[in-house]
Design a protein around this motif. Structure first.
Motif, PDB file in Angstrom:
ATOM      1  N   VAL A 306       0.885  -1.164   0.000  1.00 24.79           N
ATOM      2  CA  VAL A 306       0.000   0.000   0.000  1.00 24.79           C
ATOM      3  C   VAL A 306       0.917   1.206   0.000  1.00 24.79           C
ATOM      4  CG1 VAL A 306      -1.712   1.287   1.318  1.00 24.79           C
ATOM      5  CG2 VAL A 306      -1.776  -1.219   1.291  1.00 24.79           C
ATOM      6  N   THR A 307       0.799   2.069  -1.011  1.00 21.12           N
ATOM      7  CA  THR A 307       1.694   3.225  -1.083  1.00 21.12           C
ATOM      8  C   THR A 307       0.879   4.516  -0.976  1.00 21.12           C
ATOM      9  OG1 THR A 307       1.611   3.083  -3.468  1.00 21.12           O
ATOM     10  CG2 THR A 307       3.484   2.054  -2.441  1.00 21.12           C
ATOM     11  N   LEU A 308       1.604   5.644  -0.871  1.00 15.36           N
ATOM     12  CA  LEU A 308       0.951   6.956  -0.760  1.00 15.36           C
ATOM     13  C   LEU A 308      -0.063   7.131  -1.881  1.00 15.36           C
ATOM     14  CD1 LEU A 308       4.016   9.241   0.018  1.00 15.36           C
ATOM     15  CD2 LEU A 308       1.980   9.013   1.435  1.00 15.36           C
ATOM     16  N   GLY A 309      -1.249   7.581  -1.547  1.00 18.46           N
ATOM     17  CA  GLY A 309      -2.273   7.830  -2.573  1.00 18.46           C
ATOM     18  C   GLY A 309      -3.219   6.659  -2.774  1.00 18.46           C
ATOM     19  N   ASP A 310      -2.861   5.473  -2.299  1.00 15.63           N
ATOM     20  CA  ASP A 310      -3.792   4.337  -2.402  1.00 15.63           C
ATOM     21  C   ASP A 310      -4.965   4.554  -1.449  1.00 15.63           C
ATOM     22  OD1 ASP A 310      -2.307   2.960  -4.247  1.00 15.63           O
ATOM     23  OD2 ASP A 310      -1.405   1.565  -2.817  1.00 15.63           O
ATOM     24  N   THR A 311      -6.128   4.061  -1.824  1.00 17.12           N
ATOM     25  CA  THR A 311      -7.302   4.187  -0.949  1.00 17.12           C
ATOM     26  C   THR A 311      -7.705   2.803  -0.446  1.00 17.12           C
ATOM     27  OG1 THR A 311      -8.032   6.114  -2.174  1.00 17.12           O
ATOM     28  CG2 THR A 311      -9.695   5.017  -0.830  1.00 17.12           C
ATOM     29  N   ILE A 312      -7.903   2.731   0.868  1.00 16.27           N
ATOM     30  CA  ILE A 312      -8.201   1.437   1.502  1.00 16.27           C
ATOM     31  C   ILE A 312      -9.689   1.321   1.816  1.00 16.27           C
ATOM     32  CG2 ILE A 312      -7.751   0.007   3.555  1.00 16.27           C
ATOM     33  CD1 ILE A 312      -5.455   0.204   1.475  1.00 16.27           C
ATOM     34  N   TYR A 313     -10.273   0.238   1.286  1.00 16.08           N
ATOM     35  CA  TYR A 313     -11.675  -0.102   1.545  1.00 16.08           C
ATOM     36  C   TYR A 313     -11.721  -1.418   2.329  1.00 16.08           C
ATOM     37  CZ  TYR A 313     -12.646   3.318  -2.102  1.00 16.08           C
ATOM     38  OH  TYR A 313     -12.720   4.471  -2.834  1.00 16.08           O
ATOM     39  N   GLY A 314     -12.921  -1.771   2.796  1.00 15.23           N
ATOM     40  CA  GLY A 314     -13.047  -3.012   3.567  1.00 15.23           C
ATOM     41  C   GLY A 314     -14.134  -3.931   3.042  1.00 15.23           C
ATOM     42  N   PHE A 315     -13.888  -5.221   3.192  1.00  8.24           N
ATOM     43  CA  PHE A 315     -14.850  -6.268   2.824  1.00  8.24           C
ATOM     44  C   PHE A 315     -14.872  -7.253   3.987  1.00  8.24           C
ATOM     45  CE2 PHE A 315     -15.525 -10.576   1.254  1.00  8.24           C
ATOM     46  CZ  PHE A 315     -16.626 -10.443   0.411  1.00  8.24           C
ATOM     47  N   THR A 316     -16.072  -7.738   4.337  1.00  2.00           N
ATOM     48  CA  THR A 316     -16.185  -8.637   5.485  1.00  2.00           C
ATOM     49  C   THR A 316     -16.999  -9.871   5.133  1.00  2.00           C
ATOM     50  OG1 THR A 316     -15.994  -6.874   7.128  1.00  2.00           O
ATOM     51  CG2 THR A 316     -17.172  -8.843   7.826  1.00  2.00           C
ATOM     52  N   ARG A 317     -16.523 -11.017   5.607  1.00  2.00           N
ATOM     53  CA  ARG A 317     -17.303 -12.254   5.509  1.00  2.00           C
ATOM     54  C   ARG A 317     -17.526 -12.742   6.932  1.00  2.00           C
ATOM     55  NH1 ARG A 317     -16.008 -17.914   3.646  1.00  2.00           N
ATOM     56  NH2 ARG A 317     -13.799 -17.442   3.875  1.00  2.00           N
ATOM     57  N   VAL A 318     -18.764 -13.157   7.240  1.00  2.85           N
ATOM     58  CA  VAL A 318     -19.054 -13.641   8.594  1.00  2.85           C
ATOM     59  C   VAL A 318     -18.877 -15.156   8.591  1.00  2.85           C
ATOM     60  CG1 VAL A 318     -20.776 -13.733  10.439  1.00  2.85           C
ATOM     61  CG2 VAL A 318     -20.682 -11.748   8.928  1.00  2.85           C
ATOM     62  N   LEU A 319     -18.075 -15.659   9.532  1.00  2.00           N
ATOM     63  CA  LEU A 319     -17.745 -17.090   9.526  1.00  2.00           C
ATOM     64  C   LEU A 319     -18.498 -17.871  10.598  1.00  2.00           C
ATOM     65  CD1 LEU A 319     -13.865 -16.844   9.109  1.00  2.00           C
ATOM     66  CD2 LEU A 319     -15.589 -17.055   7.327  1.00  2.00           C
ATOM     67  N   ASP A 320     -18.696 -17.251  11.759  1.00  2.00           N
ATOM     68  CA  ASP A 320     -19.253 -18.029  12.863  1.00  2.00           C
ATOM     69  C   ASP A 320     -19.855 -17.111  13.924  1.00  2.00           C
ATOM     70  OD1 ASP A 320     -19.624 -20.554  14.255  1.00  2.00           O
ATOM     71  OD2 ASP A 320     -18.138 -19.799  15.685  1.00  2.00           O
ATOM     72  N   CYS A 321     -20.908 -17.624  14.586  1.00  2.00           N
ATOM     73  CA  CYS A 321     -21.483 -16.896  15.726  1.00  2.00           C
ATOM     74  C   CYS A 321     -21.538 -17.860  16.897  1.00  2.00           C
ATOM     75  CB  CYS A 321     -22.905 -16.450  15.414  1.00  2.00           C
ATOM     76  SG  CYS A 321     -22.982 -15.035  14.341  1.00  2.00           S
ATOM     77  N   ASP A 322     -21.082 -17.430  18.054  1.00  2.00           N
ATOM     78  CA  ASP A 322     -21.132 -18.280  19.244  1.00  2.00           C
ATOM     79  C   ASP A 322     -21.874 -17.525  20.343  1.00  2.00           C
ATOM     80  OD1 ASP A 322     -20.765 -19.804  21.464  1.00  2.00           O
ATOM     81  OD2 ASP A 322     -18.583 -20.038  21.229  1.00  2.00           O
TER      82      ASP A 322
END
Ligand SMILES: CC(C)(COP(=O)(O)OP(=O)(O)OC[C@H]1O[C@@H](n2cnc3c(N)ncnc32)[C@H](O)[C@@H]1OP(=O)(O)O)[C@@H](O)C(=O)NCCC(=O)NCCSC(=O)C[C@](C)(O)C(=O)O
Length: 360
Positions: A306-322
């Motif tokens: 990841v270098t200067l000027g890159d934009t970071i987004y997020g993705f999530t997967r739900v695996l388990d609920c306890d």
């Protein structure tokens, strides 16, 4: 004979004289090459960092981590903390930052981390004591200029000796004597072509609470779907994030603040500290959940620069609920989080277990 202690004996403002001096001067090194590390070695890290409210707030503000329990004393108490703690991402980055001078200042990239455990909340003013043990060393078969080292690190309260956080991390570390020329240009490895096919349907939980994740997983099971979704926010990597935050945690890795050195490296430029990239993606995810407590992280990987000027987004997967883990007011959810850039290239992935507040 010339007296070389005489300040006038050399004119250092003369470019030619200075250039020739620099060429002949030995460099006093910082950090260690791969050959320094041997399995079983223990290292006490010396830098004197104490956790601070300012540091935590600066980290949270810059990475978009806005959970009020880490900003306000009343909310912290409501959430069962005795005192307002510093943010766990900041704590982790401080503990790791202190280790950099001894472990990875020579410039190897952070490849991954496993078994991250938060043993107890930490508060501002706590002085840190950090130790690491070398658990594995091997040469890289694909990159002869590098070795690969894994350490186990423990961050403690220096006054009480109590463990605050522990983890295992793996870095590429430059070899003093490379086996041969590295030929490769720094590209990320090929995608595994034989992976499973994607699910037809991706479901998004209806809300932020434990029951919302649980219901979504139950629905997914019936519909042969996955619970997986993107987060809207993005954060562009600026100088404050790339160079400022690592330096604020005493992370002296040249990758983050020395463009001159990095010009001739696989990334060709300074890169973001892995813990900053990760914290930004986790902040995006946390903004879509009612977090109660961070529990642990596993299988964290840094896939690309990841270098200067890159934009970071997020993705999530739900695996388990306890439902049975944690106090009455929360249940444990295990997520897989991915940070990706503006070209949709994954740059970080990791499994996280957090306690998420119930609806009631
Ligand atoms: C480094 C790049 C170019 C290598 O790219 P590549 O295509 O060569 O990658 P690869 O083939 O997947 O891996 C190379 C070798 O590493 C091994 N490997 C790979 N992952 C792991 C792992 N988790 N655990 C153990 N081993 C691992 C892997 O098995 C392989 O071994 P081999 O050479 O013998 O075949 C590429 O992976 C990349 O761009 N990664 C992103 C690196 C990055 O930006 N990290 C964060 C910033 S650096 C940082 O924060 C610094 C810090 C925190 O301050 C500080 O340590 O001081």
């Amino acid at each position: 004979m010339t007296d070389w202690t005489d300040p006038d004996a050399l004119d250092l403002s003369d470019a030619e004289t200075f250039d020739s001096l620099l060429d002949r001067a030995e460099t006093r090194e910082k950090g260690h090459f791969f050959e320094f590390f041997a399995e079983g070695d223990e290292l006490d890290h010396d830098p004197g960092l104490s956790l601070s409210q300012h540091g935590s707030e600066q980290w949270m503000g810059q990475t978009l981590n806005h959970d009020p329990a880490y900003w306000r004393a009343d909310t912290a108490r409501e959430r069962g903390f005795e005192e307002r703690p510093v943010h766990p991402d900041y704590l982790l980055a401080c503990v790791m930052g202190i280790t950099v001078e001894d472990l990875s200042e020579k410039g190897g990239y952070f490849l991954g981390r496993d078994d991250v455990r938060f043993h107890r909340p930490a508060t501002a003013g706590t002085p840190l004591s950090v130790t690491s043990t070398v658990v594995d060393t091997r040469t890289s078969s694909s990159r002869p200029k590098y070795g690969i080292v894994t350490w186990e690190t423990e961050g403690r309260d220096r006054e009480t000796g109590e463990t605050l956080v522990s983890y295992q991390r793996t870095n590429m570390i430059p070899r003093r004597e490379p086996a041969a020329t590295d030929g490769s240009g720094g590209a990320v490895g090929e995608q595994d072509a034989g992976g499973p096919t994607l699910p037809d349907t991706l479901l998004t939980p209806d809300g932020k609470h434990f029951e919302d994740f649980q219901t979504a997983l139950e629905r997914a099971d019936e519909e042969n779907a996955a619970v997986a979704y993107r987060h809207e926010r993005g954060r562009t990597m600026d100088d404050q994030l790339v160079a400022g935050l690592p330096l604020a945690t005493l992370n002296t890795a040249r990758q983050h603040h020395n463009r001159d050195e990095m010009d001739d490296s696989p990334s060709g430029d300074i890169v973001a500290y892995g813990d900053v990239t990760r914290s930004v993606a986790l902040a995006h995810a946390r903004s879509d959940e009612a977090t109660y407590r961070e529990r642990r992280f596993a299988n964290e990987r840094f896939h690309d620069f990841v270098t200067l000027g890159d934009t970071i987004y997020g993705f999530t997967r739900v695996l388990d609920c306890d439902s049975n883990a944690g106090p009455e007011r929360a249940g444990a959810v295990t997520f897989e989080h991915v940070a990706f850039n503006q070209d949709q290239t994954p740059v970080y992935s990791g499994r996280r277990t957090a306690l998420i507040q119930r609806n009631t």
